[in-house]
Design a protein around this motif. Structure first.
Motif, mmCIF file in Angstrom:
data_model
loop_
_atom_site.group_PDB
_atom_site.id
_atom_site.type_symbol
_atom_site.label_atom_id
_atom_site.label_comp_id
_atom_site.label_asym_id
_atom_site.label_seq_id
_atom_site.Cartn_x
_atom_site.Cartn_y
_atom_site.Cartn_z
ATOM 1 N N ALA A 1 -13.048 4.470 23.668
ATOM 2 C CA ALA A 1 -13.313 5.838 24.113
ATOM 3 C C ALA A 1 -12.917 6.865 23.058
ATOM 4 O O ALA A 1 -13.484 7.962 23.024
ATOM 5 C CB ALA A 1 -12.582 6.117 25.412
ATOM 6 N N SER A 2 -11.958 6.534 22.211
ATOM 7 C CA SER A 2 -11.508 7.508 21.213
ATOM 8 C C SER A 2 -12.596 7.848 20.197
ATOM 9 O O SER A 2 -12.514 8.872 19.527
ATOM 10 C CB SER A 2 -10.247 7.019 20.506
ATOM 11 N N GLN A 3 -13.611 7.008 20.088
ATOM 12 C CA GLN A 3 -14.735 7.321 19.208
ATOM 13 C C GLN A 3 -15.500 8.534 19.726
ATOM 14 O O GLN A 3 -16.055 9.301 18.948
ATOM 15 C CB GLN A 3 -15.673 6.126 19.090
ATOM 16 N N TRP A 4 -15.548 8.699 21.048
ATOM 17 C CA TRP A 4 -16.284 9.814 21.643
ATOM 18 C C TRP A 4 -15.396 11.014 21.961
ATOM 19 O O TRP A 4 -15.847 12.141 21.885
ATOM 20 C CB TRP A 4 -16.983 9.367 22.936
ATOM 21 N N ILE A 5 -14.164 10.759 22.348
ATOM 22 C CA ILE A 5 -13.297 11.873 22.745
ATOM 23 C C ILE A 5 -12.479 12.425 21.590
ATOM 24 O O ILE A 5 -11.869 13.477 21.709
ATOM 25 C CB ILE A 5 -12.359 11.473 23.911
ATOM 26 N N GLY A 6 -12.430 11.699 20.486
ATOM 27 C CA GLY A 6 -11.680 12.142 19.315
ATOM 28 C C GLY A 6 -10.362 11.390 19.183
ATOM 29 O O GLY A 6 -9.799 10.922 20.168
ATOM 30 N N GLU A 7 -9.887 11.314 17.953
ATOM 31 C CA GLU A 7 -8.661 10.567 17.681
ATOM 32 C C GLU A 7 -7.431 11.226 18.293
ATOM 33 O O GLU A 7 -6.532 10.551 18.771
ATOM 34 C CB GLU A 7 -8.474 10.396 16.183
ATOM 35 N N ASP A 8 -7.369 12.557 18.255
ATOM 36 C CA ASP A 8 -6.212 13.253 18.821
ATOM 37 C C ASP A 8 -6.113 13.033 20.328
ATOM 38 O O ASP A 8 -5.037 12.763 20.852
ATOM 39 C CB ASP A 8 -6.274 14.751 18.526
ATOM 40 N N ALA A 9 -7.235 13.147 21.012
ATOM 41 C CA ALA A 9 -7.237 12.917 22.457
ATOM 42 C C ALA A 9 -6.886 11.459 22.758
ATOM 43 O O ALA A 9 -6.156 11.171 23.710
ATOM 44 C CB ALA A 9 -8.591 13.267 23.049
ATOM 45 N N GLY A 10 -7.381 10.540 21.945
ATOM 46 C CA GLY A 10 -7.047 9.126 22.116
ATOM 47 C C GLY A 10 -5.561 8.871 21.946
ATOM 48 O O GLY A 10 -4.958 8.102 22.698
ATOM 49 N N PHE A 11 -4.957 9.531 20.951
ATOM 50 C CA PHE A 11 -3.520 9.386 20.735
ATOM 51 C C PHE A 11 -2.733 9.888 21.936
ATOM 52 O O PHE A 11 -1.806 9.219 22.405
ATOM 53 C CB PHE A 11 -3.094 10.149 19.472
ATOM 54 N N TRP A 12 -3.080 11.065 22.452
ATOM 55 C CA TRP A 12 -2.339 11.625 23.586
ATOM 56 C C TRP A 12 -2.560 10.832 24.863
ATOM 57 O O TRP A 12 -1.665 10.719 25.699
ATOM 58 C CB TRP A 12 -2.651 13.104 23.764
ATOM 59 N N LEU A 13 -3.735 10.257 25.015
ATOM 60 C CA LEU A 13 -3.963 9.378 26.163
ATOM 61 C C LEU A 13 -3.126 8.104 26.045
ATOM 62 O O LEU A 13 -2.627 7.580 27.036
ATOM 63 C CB LEU A 13 -5.443 9.050 26.312
#
Length: 118
Positions: free
Chosen positions: A56-68
């Motif tokens: 999912a981090s490919q679509w939502i972005g790396e920063d959002a993936g990190f915080w998730l």
């Protein structure tokens, strides 16, 4: 002082003691925590959630993936005692009591002294 859940099984000498608090070990190293406590289903679910988060981090972005991921780690840290309690019940351990003690070994000692006094 911490609240501890006490679990017993007839074929075991010492009771299992589960602290009711946030687990830094589970939050920082979830796979190691799962392996150390035999939480196989939790480990599989964690790996699946982590794989889904990476995809999912490919679509939502790396920063959002990190915080998730940080939120997932915090969730695992808070739910670690519940995971251990469910695993102990599934293995045939019976819940006996909740005790307040300064350390797990003191909770175990208090339970054994209460049980022998009865």
């Amino acid at each position: 002082m911490t609240l501890y859940s006490i679990f017993e099984r007839p074929d075991e000498l010492a009771p299992a003691v589960v602290p009711e608090r946030f687990s830094w070990f589970a939050a920082l190293l979830p796979p190691v925590y799962g392996l150390a406590h035999g939480l196989w289903l939790g480990l599989v679910l964690y790996v699946a959630a982590l794989a889904a988060l990476v995809m999912a981090s490919q679509w939502i972005g790396e920063d959002a993936g990190f915080w998730l991921y940080v939120l997932l780690a915090v969730l695992v840290g808070f739910e670690a005692p519940a995971f251990r309690r469910r695993a102990l019940k599934a293995r045939g351990w019976s819940y006996r009591a909740d005790l307040i003690a300064a350390a797990p070994d003191l909770a175990q000692r208090d339970w054994l002294s209460r049980r022998s006094a009865v």
